[in-house]
Design a protein around this motif. Sequence first.
Motif: not given
Length: 151
Positions: A7, A56, A60, A125-126, A129, A132-133
């Motif tokens: 991160s 990223v 993704r 899952d995507e 993520h 979080k981003c």
Amino acid sequence: MNSYSPSSTLKSRFTRRFLRALMKINSGQQTASPRDVHRRYRRVRIAADKSLALAVGSRRSWSRALLCKIRTQKRRHRRRCASTRRISSTTSTQREKCLGLKGKSRELQKLVPGSEGMDLCSLLDETAHYIKCLATQVQAMRCIAHSCNSP
């Protein structure tokens, strides 16, 4: 003990790219008309999204979709400037019928770029993520704003 943190590297990559984009945006003329303020707002928002997606990388699907959306918007803007006709796109209800998804997964698909056609596990899952981003993006932008406002 290893000081490597995914991160923190994401945050630094995002911050470097975003600051470069802000410097480029600020190098132009600064006027205070409402139209110019709106244009600058859009440019900053696009720069933040693009910086995050590039930080990223293409690992993704949401980052690939976000970059594709930005490129498509640029192309459409150029076409609109060249001619007055608009390009029609598939409506969201048509997309939902094609996907056959029900319930809350539709809501997630509206929020996460590039999540159309994913199974539920991949979608979750995507989404995790992406959140979080986005949190990392907010932290970096707060630090930038704080450093700009500090005497």
